[in-house]
Each structure stands twice: as C-alpha cells, then as structure tokens.
Design a protein around this motif. Sequence first.
Motif, PDB file in Angstrom:
ATOM      1  N   ASP A  61       0.840  -1.248   0.295  1.00  0.00           N
ATOM      2  CA  ASP A  61       0.109  -0.079  -0.026  1.00  0.00           C
ATOM      3  C   ASP A  61       0.874   1.015   0.150  1.00  0.00           C
ATOM      4  OD1 ASP A  61      -2.111   1.568   0.122  1.00  0.00           O
ATOM      5  OD2 ASP A  61      -2.681   1.210   2.235  1.00  0.00           O
ATOM      6  N   ASP A  62       1.017   1.995  -1.038  1.00  0.00           N
ATOM      7  CA  ASP A  62       1.958   2.857  -1.408  1.00  0.00           C
ATOM      8  C   ASP A  62       1.190   4.207  -1.948  1.00  0.00           C
ATOM      9  OD1 ASP A  62       4.266   4.491  -1.394  1.00  0.00           O
ATOM     10  OD2 ASP A  62       5.213   3.326  -2.979  1.00  0.00           O
ATOM     11  N   LYS A  63       1.639   5.591  -1.996  1.00  0.00           N
ATOM     12  CA  LYS A  63       1.040   6.722  -2.219  1.00  0.00           C
ATOM     13  C   LYS A  63       1.165   6.662  -3.859  1.00  0.00           C
ATOM     14  CE  LYS A  63       0.828  11.615  -2.387  1.00  0.00           C
ATOM     15  NZ  LYS A  63       1.472  12.635  -1.872  1.00  0.00           N
ATOM     16  N   PRO A  64      -0.012   6.406  -4.625  1.00  0.00           N
ATOM     17  CA  PRO A  64      -0.023   6.252  -6.087  1.00  0.00           C
ATOM     18  C   PRO A  64       0.180   7.552  -6.705  1.00  0.00           C
ATOM     19  CG  PRO A  64      -2.260   6.126  -5.267  1.00  0.00           C
ATOM     20  CD  PRO A  64      -1.133   6.267  -3.920  1.00  0.00           C
ATOM     21  N   VAL A  65       0.336   7.171  -8.153  1.00  0.00           N
ATOM     22  CA  VAL A  65       0.353   8.367  -8.934  1.00  0.00           C
ATOM     23  C   VAL A  65      -0.595   7.945  -9.960  1.00  0.00           C
ATOM     24  CG1 VAL A  65       1.666   9.457 -10.635  1.00  0.00           C
ATOM     25  CG2 VAL A  65       3.002   9.033  -8.528  1.00  0.00           C
ATOM     26  N   LYS A  66      -1.473   8.993 -10.285  1.00  0.00           N
ATOM     27  CA  LYS A  66      -2.620   8.502 -11.305  1.00  0.00           C
ATOM     28  C   LYS A  66      -1.970   8.463 -12.642  1.00  0.00           C
ATOM     29  CE  LYS A  66      -7.216   8.746 -11.939  1.00  0.00           C
ATOM     30  NZ  LYS A  66      -8.118   7.860 -11.246  1.00  0.00           N
ATOM     31  N   VAL A  67      -2.245   7.349 -13.267  1.00  0.00           N
ATOM     32  CA  VAL A  67      -2.027   7.294 -14.844  1.00  0.00           C
ATOM     33  C   VAL A  67      -3.266   6.573 -15.431  1.00  0.00           C
ATOM     34  CG1 VAL A  67      -0.433   5.914 -16.328  1.00  0.00           C
ATOM     35  CG2 VAL A  67       0.351   6.662 -14.276  1.00  0.00           C
ATOM     36  N   THR A  68      -3.589   7.092 -16.545  1.00  0.00           N
ATOM     37  CA  THR A  68      -4.812   6.642 -17.348  1.00  0.00           C
ATOM     38  C   THR A  68      -4.191   5.965 -18.618  1.00  0.00           C
ATOM     39  OG1 THR A  68      -5.847   8.350 -16.612  1.00  0.00           O
ATOM     40  CG2 THR A  68      -6.951   7.061 -18.408  1.00  0.00           C
ATOM     41  N   LEU A  69      -4.731   4.290 -18.712  1.00  0.00           N
ATOM     42  CA  LEU A  69      -4.271   3.918 -20.104  1.00  0.00           C
ATOM     43  C   LEU A  69      -5.409   2.937 -20.392  1.00  0.00           C
ATOM     44  CD1 LEU A  69      -2.310   0.682 -19.470  1.00  0.00           C
ATOM     45  CD2 LEU A  69      -2.482   2.384 -17.666  1.00  0.00           C
ATOM     46  N   GLU A  70      -5.311   2.423 -21.552  1.00  0.00           N
ATOM     47  CA  GLU A  70      -6.353   1.687 -22.239  1.00  0.00           C
ATOM     48  C   GLU A  70      -5.652   0.211 -22.388  1.00  0.00           C
ATOM     49  OE1 GLU A  70      -8.554   2.763 -25.534  1.00  0.00           O
ATOM     50  OE2 GLU A  70      -8.900   4.677 -24.667  1.00  0.00           O
ATOM     51  N   LEU A  71      -6.222  -0.822 -21.893  1.00  0.00           N
ATOM     52  CA  LEU A  71      -5.685  -2.271 -22.132  1.00  0.00           C
ATOM     53  C   LEU A  71      -6.498  -2.857 -22.839  1.00  0.00           C
ATOM     54  CD1 LEU A  71      -5.105  -3.093 -18.192  1.00  0.00           C
ATOM     55  CD2 LEU A  71      -3.608  -2.151 -20.045  1.00  0.00           C
ATOM     56  N   PRO A  72      -6.038  -3.961 -23.749  1.00  0.00           N
ATOM     57  CA  PRO A  72      -7.066  -4.995 -24.684  1.00  0.00           C
ATOM     58  C   PRO A  72      -7.683  -5.683 -23.462  1.00  0.00           C
ATOM     59  CG  PRO A  72      -4.623  -4.975 -25.347  1.00  0.00           C
ATOM     60  CD  PRO A  72      -4.650  -4.058 -24.002  1.00  0.00           C
ATOM     61  N   ALA A  73      -8.782  -5.840 -24.138  1.00  0.00           N
ATOM     62  CA  ALA A  73      -9.997  -6.646 -23.226  1.00  0.00           C
ATOM     63  C   ALA A  73      -9.247  -8.049 -22.603  1.00  0.00           C
ATOM     64  CB  ALA A  73     -11.354  -6.946 -23.919  1.00  0.00           C
ATOM     65  N   SER A  74      -8.590  -8.736 -23.434  1.00  0.00           N
ATOM     66  CA  SER A  74      -8.038 -10.008 -23.080  1.00  0.00           C
ATOM     67  C   SER A  74      -7.275  -9.636 -21.933  1.00  0.00           C
ATOM     68  CB  SER A  74      -7.199 -10.493 -24.478  1.00  0.00           C
ATOM     69  OG  SER A  74      -6.177  -9.767 -24.858  1.00  0.00           O
ATOM     70  N   LEU A  75      -6.224  -8.610 -22.048  1.00  0.00           N
ATOM     71  CA  LEU A  75      -5.396  -8.383 -20.996  1.00  0.00           C
ATOM     72  C   LEU A  75      -5.979  -8.025 -19.883  1.00  0.00           C
ATOM     73  CD1 LEU A  75      -2.341  -8.123 -19.750  1.00  0.00           C
ATOM     74  CD2 LEU A  75      -2.537  -5.607 -20.703  1.00  0.00           C
ATOM     75  N   HIS A  76      -7.125  -7.350 -19.680  1.00  0.00           N
ATOM     76  CA  HIS A  76      -8.005  -7.059 -18.608  1.00  0.00           C
ATOM     77  C   HIS A  76      -8.290  -8.350 -17.940  1.00  0.00           C
ATOM     78  CE1 HIS A  76     -11.284  -5.838 -15.872  1.00  0.00           C
ATOM     79  NE2 HIS A  76     -10.422  -4.862 -15.724  1.00  0.00           N
ATOM     80  N   ARG A  77      -8.874  -9.392 -18.826  1.00  0.00           N
ATOM     81  CA  ARG A  77      -9.676 -10.507 -18.327  1.00  0.00           C
ATOM     82  C   ARG A  77      -8.396 -11.410 -17.560  1.00  0.00           C
ATOM     83  NH1 ARG A  77     -12.396 -10.309 -23.236  1.00  0.00           N
ATOM     84  NH2 ARG A  77     -10.783 -11.536 -24.364  1.00  0.00           N
ATOM     85  N   ASP A  78      -7.182 -11.396 -18.206  1.00  0.00           N
ATOM     86  CA  ASP A  78      -6.013 -11.945 -17.516  1.00  0.00           C
ATOM     87  C   ASP A  78      -5.759 -11.309 -16.394  1.00  0.00           C
ATOM     88  OD1 ASP A  78      -5.840 -13.679 -19.629  1.00  0.00           O
ATOM     89  OD2 ASP A  78      -4.220 -12.633 -20.624  1.00  0.00           O
ATOM     90  N   LEU A  79      -5.904 -10.089 -15.973  1.00  0.00           N
ATOM     91  CA  LEU A  79      -5.540  -9.513 -14.592  1.00  0.00           C
ATOM     92  C   LEU A  79      -6.608  -9.803 -13.942  1.00  0.00           C
ATOM     93  CD1 LEU A  79      -4.706  -5.881 -15.895  1.00  0.00           C
ATOM     94  CD2 LEU A  79      -3.226  -7.441 -14.650  1.00  0.00           C
ATOM     95  N   VAL A  80      -7.800 -10.030 -14.143  1.00  0.00           N
ATOM     96  CA  VAL A  80      -8.937 -10.203 -13.397  1.00  0.00           C
ATOM     97  C   VAL A  80      -8.492 -11.695 -12.958  1.00  0.00           C
ATOM     98  CG1 VAL A  80     -11.403 -10.848 -13.289  1.00  0.00           C
ATOM     99  CG2 VAL A  80     -10.672  -8.877 -14.354  1.00  0.00           C
TER     100      VAL A  80
END
Length: 76
Positions: A11-30
């Motif tokens: 748990d660390d202080k985050p820096v906001k970054v916005t990016l788009e991921l391919p749907a398949s990569l998001h499914r793999d992250l889930v």
Amino acid sequence: MAKLKLGPIADDKPVKVTLELPASLHRDLVAYAEVLAQESGQPATDPNRLIAPMLERFMATDRAFKKSRRIMTDER
C-alpha cells in the motif's frame, strides 16, 4: 498450486496514470487477481492494482534494463 511471481500488494501513495488495455489483458488481470487471492487466502485485489507491481517486477528482473540504467547513472 503454482507459485506466482507477484507477492502481496504494497500500500503506497499512487501516481494517477490513465491507460487503455486490450480486453484480453484485462481478463487475464482479473484471473490473476483471483488466483492471487486463492494463493494468499486474502480477498481478491482490484485487478488494476496489479499493474504497478507487475511492471516493477518486470523491470527488476530485466537484466538489459538494469545494465542500461547502471550505465546511465555512471555517466551522470
């Protein structure tokens, strides 16, 4: 069960970054978050929180990057 390369999420202080991921990569992250939860016995982590530790792990184990970074630091 297989030993995952990613351990507990710090748990660390985050820096906001916005990016788009391919749907398949998001499914793999889930899916990765679900396996990590099963392995650790803790509730599932938000899949988006896995991205930074995965990138850190990748860069920490990339020998060419470490060498290049060391050369850049020595040149300063």
